[in-house]
Scaffold this active site. Structure first.
Site, PDB file in Angstrom:
ATOM      1  N   THR A 126      -7.340  -4.790   0.682  1.00  0.00           N
ATOM      2  CA  THR A 126      -6.171  -5.116   1.168  1.00  0.00           C
ATOM      3  C   THR A 126      -6.465  -6.406   1.776  1.00  0.00           C
ATOM      4  O   THR A 126      -5.481  -7.467   1.747  1.00  0.00           O
ATOM      5  CB  THR A 126      -5.756  -4.168   2.312  1.00  0.00           C
ATOM      6  OG1 THR A 126      -5.518  -2.755   1.550  1.00  0.00           O
ATOM      7  CG2 THR A 126      -4.395  -4.877   2.896  1.00  0.00           C
ATOM      8  N   ILE A 148      -3.759   0.049  -2.894  1.00  0.00           N
ATOM      9  CA  ILE A 148      -4.304  -1.617  -2.865  1.00  0.00           C
ATOM     10  C   ILE A 148      -5.651  -1.249  -2.332  1.00  0.00           C
ATOM     11  O   ILE A 148      -5.965  -1.459  -1.121  1.00  0.00           O
ATOM     12  CB  ILE A 148      -3.361  -2.449  -2.102  1.00  0.00           C
ATOM     13  CG1 ILE A 148      -2.208  -2.406  -2.699  1.00  0.00           C
ATOM     14  CG2 ILE A 148      -4.059  -3.750  -2.000  1.00  0.00           C
ATOM     15  CD1 ILE A 148      -1.023  -3.293  -1.806  1.00  0.00           C
ATOM     16  N   ASP A 149      -6.873  -1.488  -2.984  1.00  0.00           N
ATOM     17  CA  ASP A 149      -8.098  -1.626  -2.901  1.00  0.00           C
ATOM     18  C   ASP A 149      -8.319  -3.077  -2.523  1.00  0.00           C
ATOM     19  O   ASP A 149      -8.189  -4.139  -3.382  1.00  0.00           O
ATOM     20  CB  ASP A 149      -9.196  -0.857  -3.657  1.00  0.00           C
ATOM     21  CG  ASP A 149     -10.622  -1.160  -3.309  1.00  0.00           C
ATOM     22  OD1 ASP A 149     -10.772  -0.882  -2.465  1.00  0.00           O
ATOM     23  OD2 ASP A 149     -11.243  -1.062  -4.241  1.00  0.00           O
ATOM     24  N   ASP A 160      -6.466   4.707  -4.235  1.00  0.00           N
ATOM     25  CA  ASP A 160      -6.417   3.792  -3.293  1.00  0.00           C
ATOM     26  C   ASP A 160      -5.343   2.730  -4.017  1.00  0.00           C
ATOM     27  O   ASP A 160      -5.237   1.983  -4.842  1.00  0.00           O
ATOM     28  CB  ASP A 160      -7.727   3.074  -3.420  1.00  0.00           C
ATOM     29  CG  ASP A 160      -7.748   2.016  -2.293  1.00  0.00           C
ATOM     30  OD1 ASP A 160      -6.644   1.744  -1.502  1.00  0.00           O
ATOM     31  OD2 ASP A 160      -8.787   1.589  -1.739  1.00  0.00           O
ATOM     32  N   LYS A 208     -14.861  -5.619  -8.770  1.00  0.00           N
ATOM     33  CA  LYS A 208     -16.290  -5.928  -8.937  1.00  0.00           C
ATOM     34  C   LYS A 208     -16.628  -4.814 -10.019  1.00  0.00           C
ATOM     35  O   LYS A 208     -17.418  -5.352 -10.931  1.00  0.00           O
ATOM     36  CB  LYS A 208     -16.921  -5.910  -7.669  1.00  0.00           C
ATOM     37  CG  LYS A 208     -16.553  -7.012  -6.707  1.00  0.00           C
ATOM     38  CD  LYS A 208     -17.605  -6.768  -5.426  1.00  0.00           C
ATOM     39  CE  LYS A 208     -17.128  -5.605  -4.593  1.00  0.00           C
ATOM     40  NZ  LYS A 208     -15.982  -5.592  -3.838  1.00  0.00           N
ATOM     41  N   GLU A 260      -5.377   6.877   0.254  1.00  0.00           N
ATOM     42  CA  GLU A 260      -5.671   6.364   1.677  1.00  0.00           C
ATOM     43  C   GLU A 260      -4.636   6.342   2.764  1.00  0.00           C
ATOM     44  O   GLU A 260      -4.948   6.428   3.889  1.00  0.00           O
ATOM     45  CB  GLU A 260      -6.227   5.014   1.323  1.00  0.00           C
ATOM     46  CG  GLU A 260      -6.745   4.065   2.447  1.00  0.00           C
ATOM     47  CD  GLU A 260      -7.359   2.795   2.135  1.00  0.00           C
ATOM     48  OE1 GLU A 260      -7.882   2.440   3.043  1.00  0.00           O
ATOM     49  OE2 GLU A 260      -7.180   2.471   1.050  1.00  0.00           O
ATOM     50  N   ASP A 267       0.775  -1.155  -0.088  1.00  0.00           N
ATOM     51  CA  ASP A 267      -0.052  -0.016  -0.168  1.00  0.00           C
ATOM     52  C   ASP A 267       1.044   1.353  -0.057  1.00  0.00           C
ATOM     53  O   ASP A 267       0.469   2.171  -0.963  1.00  0.00           O
ATOM     54  CB  ASP A 267      -1.201  -0.019   1.149  1.00  0.00           C
ATOM     55  CG  ASP A 267      -1.936  -1.061   1.225  1.00  0.00           C
ATOM     56  OD1 ASP A 267      -2.933  -0.854   0.989  1.00  0.00           O
ATOM     57  OD2 ASP A 267      -1.682  -2.377   1.741  1.00  0.00           O
ATOM     58  N   ASP A 326     -12.437   4.375  -3.003  1.00  0.00           N
ATOM     59  CA  ASP A 326     -13.022   3.254  -3.238  1.00  0.00           C
ATOM     60  C   ASP A 326     -14.060   2.963  -4.353  1.00  0.00           C
ATOM     61  O   ASP A 326     -14.664   1.936  -4.778  1.00  0.00           O
ATOM     62  CB  ASP A 326     -13.651   2.613  -1.982  1.00  0.00           C
ATOM     63  CG  ASP A 326     -12.854   2.271  -0.833  1.00  0.00           C
ATOM     64  OD1 ASP A 326     -11.816   1.886  -0.921  1.00  0.00           O
ATOM     65  OD2 ASP A 326     -13.151   2.500   0.506  1.00  0.00           O
TER      66      ASP A 326
END
Length: 354
Positions: free
Chosen positions: A139, A136-137, A134, A268, A69, A46, A295
């Protein structure tokens, strides 16, 4: 109208380079995990990815702000962790010299790395050019070997203009069906790794994630849903992120019998944008929780540019102009434009007519 061509190129290359760093960490057993104040995990990946991306933004667009983030206070105290991240950052670059030149070259030193991480401290808002990042969305998915995404979006006066998602564990083939186990036991092996992009008014694309310059892209489109009973739902793995019970009730009312595909991150959004899935619901689990803009910003634009509609659970467009959170929104409903109103009506019936 500006095409945002430079912004798009910088964003795509920056996300691709950061994804290289995250892949190194993903394949290590120990990921340098610590817990933040809200108990959510953060890894050396991250921090490293945030440093690389913000450095590229600031080199190219020095006056732009970034809502990121992470922040570097822990690293300023923990020199061992700091040096571990610096080794990762220093050793990550694209193999194409021209691509690296676009990004502004490597980060000069440790202090520059820490300052880059901390430059993600914008309060956001409705005025000016602000990037939502972000690094690493997902985590938790990253840690368990599932899906995760490197996410970057440019907002101008609160409106998302450019969105990029790097999804190292999704199959390159846009036609690959979304497997029920897509959220667990994943790898970044050959045939995996996708870079999704969109510019407002110009459609959405996918291309394979690489190690050099950008690969050839192709347009992506949401799949027409001729029979909603055959639709595939995507939802979060974590019950704390989205109400699984409400999701099940909505599926039942729509006569959808397929089990939902649970996966972490904006993978997604990417999956439904290219037609591998159909509907993404993120249903409120708390009256007070506010979604973070990083996000959703990139995924929201990519789905809309692929022919989808994205609103909250009350039918309102996601509003990225209110600061670091979607303060005026509750939940997310993303679906092909032709069936979105049908899905939304059932969502509202389940959530607000209990």
């Amino acid at each position: 109208m500006s095409t945002y061509s430079k912004e798009l190129e910088v964003a795509e290359l920056a996300v691709q380079r950061a994804a290289l760093l995250t892949k190194k960490v993903f394949n290590e057993k120990a990921k340098g995990t610590i817990s933040k104040d809200d108990k959510s995990p953060v890894t050396i990946g991250d921090f490293g990815a945030q440093a690389l991306i913000i450095q590229a933004i600031k080199k190219n667009f020095p006056d732009d702000e970034v809502v990121g983030e992470e922040e570097a206070s822990t690293l300023r105290q923990d020199h061992k962790l700091r040096d571990e991240i610096w080794a990762l950052v220093e050793g990550t670059k694209l193999t194409d010299a021209d691509a690296e030149k676009v990004l502004g070259g490597p980060i000069e030193n440790v202090d520059a790395m820490l300052n880059a991480i901390d430059a993600g401290n914008s309060a956001g808002g409705s005025k000016g050019r602000i990037w939502a990042l972000d690094p690493i969305d997902g985590t938790k998915g990253f840690l368990r070997g599932g899906q995760y995404a490197v996410c970057l979006a440019l907002m101008v006066d609160g409106d998302v203009k450019v969105g990029v998602l790097g999804c190292p564990n999704l199959p390159v083939d846009d036609a690959a069906p979304l497997a029920a186990d897509a959220g667990v036991g994943q790898t970044d092996s050959e045939g995996k790794g996708v870079l999704f992009s969109a510019v407002l008014g110009q459609g959405a694309t996918s291309r394979s994630l690489g190690t050099a310059g950008l690969a050839k892209s192709q347009p992506i489109h949401m799949k027409p849903v001729k029979d909603i009973t055959q639709a595939t739902f995507c939802e979060s793995v974590e019950a704390g992120h989205s109400s699984h019970g409400d999701q099940s009730a909505i599926a039942t009312k729509l006569n959808i019998s397929k089990p939902s595909v649970r996966m972490d991150s904006q993978a997604k959004y990417a999956s439904i944008a290219r037609g591998a899935g159909d509907i993404y619901l993120r249903l409120p689990v708390s009256a007070t929780y506010q979604e973070k803009i990083w996000d959703h910003a990139a995924g929201d634009l990519i789905v809309r540019e692929a022919g989808g509609q994205v609103t909250d659970s009350l039918g309102r467009r996601l509003d990225f102009s209110k600061g670091r959170t979607l303060a005026e929104n509750k939940g997310v409903v993303a679906a092909p434009a032709a069936v979105h109103s049908q899905v939304l009506a059932v969502v509202m019936e389940v959530l607000y007519k209990k």
